[in-house]
Design a protein around this motif. Sequence first.
Motif: not given
Length: 314
Positions: A16, A187, A300-302, A304, A307-308
């Motif tokens: 990122v 997120v 990992q949760c992302e 668009e 972010g992540v």
Amino acid sequence: MLNSGRRRLFSALLQVHKRACQPSRDMRLVQFQTPHLEGPHLGLESGIGGGVIDLNTFDSTLPKTMMQFLEQGETALSVARRALATQLPVLPQSQVTFLAPVTRPDKVVCVGMNYADHCKEQNVRVPKEPIIFSKFSSSIVGPYDEIILPPESEEVDWEVELAVVIGKKGKHIKATDAMAHVAGFTVAHDVSARDWQMRRNGKQWLLGKTFDTFCPLGPALVTRDSIADPHNLKICCRVNGEVVQSSNTNQMVFKTEELIAWVSQFVTLYPGDIILTGTPPGVGVFRKPPVFLKKGDEVQCEIEEIGVIVNKVV
């Protein structure tokens, strides 16, 4: 030598960071700590995966928590805009600890079965009205904090979600006015103990959703004017690097405006309140056979443009 979990975390953040090679003019508000600062501070993340501008150093009159910042409304936001337009020192990400962008909100409102493709995955009809439940605010942790597996559950599952952060108090808000009450988006990971959600506690969802550490948030609160269309964003979840959820927020059954109008019929929404807007397909419980999180996993949760977040399971 980095262990495998730390290598994956470093790799995700590096990816990122590469995307953020140019300084961002988007408003990405964060709460953070550093060893040389006392208590939490407010800052601006300089792009996805970037360093942090210390807003409290820029203007010492600003509050040091996001809740107080949001309560000040346009007065505080105008200061942040001036900081964004000024060439200010950036603290490297390696020197800061990111906290959840909002901590201790009055409410964490959640929405069930709000993705058309998630309903199809369960072989259930798309709801005619939003399905509302909640998490306690004590479940909130930061974007890179650990998820603790509770000994009371053996079926802990993942759910990536777009979270809406309320910026202005309101009751009986019209859908056409709803976006004026939104501060921004972040997120969320709606960690879920399926045994408690689906079989225990009279099948009421609350306890299965609200164990400590079951609501990682972050890394930033991205203001609504910094996102072109919150209902057309790629959204995904990876477990140990494997993509397990991949969809788009255009699959949401009830959009942000409808959710705010619906929820505000029943309760007053306050600055800092969080609405988790539902998850896409790919959760572990509906896999054949079911798959659940275990010690050592990394999630990992992302989303668009937002972010992540990266959370190790312990």
